[in-house]
Design a protein around this motif. Sequence first.
Motif, mmCIF file in Angstrom:
data_model
loop_
_atom_site.group_PDB
_atom_site.id
_atom_site.type_symbol
_atom_site.label_atom_id
_atom_site.label_comp_id
_atom_site.label_asym_id
_atom_site.label_seq_id
_atom_site.Cartn_x
_atom_site.Cartn_y
_atom_site.Cartn_z
ATOM 1 N N UNK A 148 0.799 -1.222 0.000
ATOM 2 C CA UNK A 148 0.000 0.000 0.000
ATOM 3 C C UNK A 148 0.836 1.277 0.000
ATOM 4 N N UNK A 149 2.111 1.174 0.384
ATOM 5 C CA UNK A 149 2.971 2.350 0.407
ATOM 6 C C UNK A 149 3.662 2.655 -0.918
ATOM 7 N N UNK A 151 2.808 4.344 -3.544
ATOM 8 C CA UNK A 151 2.753 5.732 -4.019
ATOM 9 C C UNK A 151 3.725 6.624 -3.254
ATOM 10 N N UNK A 152 3.915 6.326 -1.979
ATOM 11 C CA UNK A 152 4.925 7.072 -1.221
ATOM 12 C C UNK A 152 6.323 6.781 -1.775
ATOM 13 N N UNK A 153 6.593 5.522 -2.059
ATOM 14 C CA UNK A 153 7.902 5.137 -2.597
ATOM 15 C C UNK A 153 8.176 5.829 -3.927
ATOM 16 N N UNK A 154 7.179 5.839 -4.807
ATOM 17 C CA UNK A 154 7.348 6.463 -6.126
ATOM 18 C C UNK A 154 7.475 7.979 -6.011
ATOM 19 N N UNK A 155 6.736 8.586 -5.072
ATOM 20 C CA UNK A 155 6.841 10.032 -4.864
ATOM 21 C C UNK A 155 8.226 10.396 -4.360
ATOM 22 N N UNK A 156 8.756 9.603 -3.438
ATOM 23 C CA UNK A 156 10.117 9.836 -2.941
ATOM 24 C C UNK A 156 11.132 9.711 -4.075
ATOM 25 N N UNK A 157 10.964 8.704 -4.909
ATOM 26 C CA UNK A 157 11.862 8.498 -6.039
ATOM 27 C C UNK A 157 11.832 9.710 -6.976
ATOM 28 N N UNK A 158 10.638 10.207 -7.250
ATOM 29 C CA UNK A 158 10.496 11.371 -8.131
ATOM 30 C C UNK A 158 11.117 12.615 -7.504
ATOM 31 N N UNK A 159 10.891 12.808 -6.203
ATOM 32 C CA UNK A 159 11.433 13.989 -5.524
ATOM 33 C C UNK A 159 12.948 14.041 -5.609
ATOM 34 N N UNK A 175 -3.908 8.021 1.572
ATOM 35 C CA UNK A 175 -3.342 8.301 2.893
ATOM 36 C C UNK A 175 -1.860 7.935 2.962
ATOM 37 N N UNK A 176 -1.508 6.774 2.409
ATOM 38 C CA UNK A 176 -0.103 6.355 2.402
ATOM 39 C C UNK A 176 0.727 7.254 1.479
ATOM 40 N N UNK A 177 0.168 7.570 0.314
ATOM 41 C CA UNK A 177 0.894 8.395 -0.638
ATOM 42 C C UNK A 177 1.214 9.775 -0.113
ATOM 43 N N UNK A 178 0.355 10.324 0.730
ATOM 44 C CA UNK A 178 0.584 11.655 1.300
ATOM 45 C C UNK A 178 1.859 11.715 2.129
#
Length: 317
Positions: A148-149, A151-159, A175-178
């Motif tokens: 479930x996390x 989207x958080x992992x991909x957002x961190x990668x993009x950042x 919620x996890x992606x936020x």
Amino acid sequence: MSAAVITVTLNPALDKTVTLEELQVGALNRVRASRVDPGGKGINVAKVLGNFQVSVTATGFVGGYSGRQLLEGLDELGVQHAFIQVDEETRTNLKIVDVSTSITTEINERGSLIKETNMLEFMEQMESMLEGAEVLVLGGSIPPGIPPGIYRTLTDMASHKNVKTILDADGEALAEGLQGKPYAIKPNIHELEQLVNRKLESMEAIVQACRGLLQEGIQLVVVSMGADGAIFASADEVLKTSPFSIKPKSTVGAGDSMVASMASSIIAGHDLERLARAATAAGSITASKEGTEVCSKNEVNESMSLVGIDHVDCLDE
């Protein structure tokens, strides 16, 4: 394969849209028209960005005969793609359009199981695809087998690669992606209420919820409210848009058209008012079209001036 926008649809589908004169529950219904299209939030975003002449690559997971149909559909639309092949069949989602009420009923399958080897291949591919990209769009549900996390992992990668992420999901995925602090999110009002775990029955309540998200590190919060327009909140200002009058034909892809327009505006460096006008126009135009048809850039440009804009003063206490 470098593109300005990368859209991720982890759980895509073949969307079968059937149009009925009037949906009769528990009775025989005769279909007036039907069509099959590649579906999923990121795929819909990519379709719109293609219309906007923005370079985009769609990725995620596909499998089986329906997966091949989906990719063939993207080829016909001219959408560049880089999907990971999996063993199981890509799901099929049914969308029932009731002409008498202009209401669309959606029946979605859960999705295929994604194996760890598929995930590793996908993550390696994302590392290279994000090089040179400007915006990453993450949208939709997470299929079985993916944590479930993600989207958080991909957002961190993009950042880490200075790529701005737009997240359009609901429930646990949102919620996890936020936690990865995406640049922008676009919940509808019901998804926002679910996220903050309370009813939002006034403009003040909606803006307060947006402010809480901005304080957590989100740069732009867009709350879509259908015929009631949308809220666009940044650290500096809050805008409420009012859409122009349309005859709604299908809501499929309306929110995704807003996301695509947001991505295009972010790349172009537009201010919040122009972004808000364009996104609202894009969603309205797509909602006025049959089935899974989406807006064009010319249609959005010609309609932006028809969007009402109000400056909301309840951001600061």
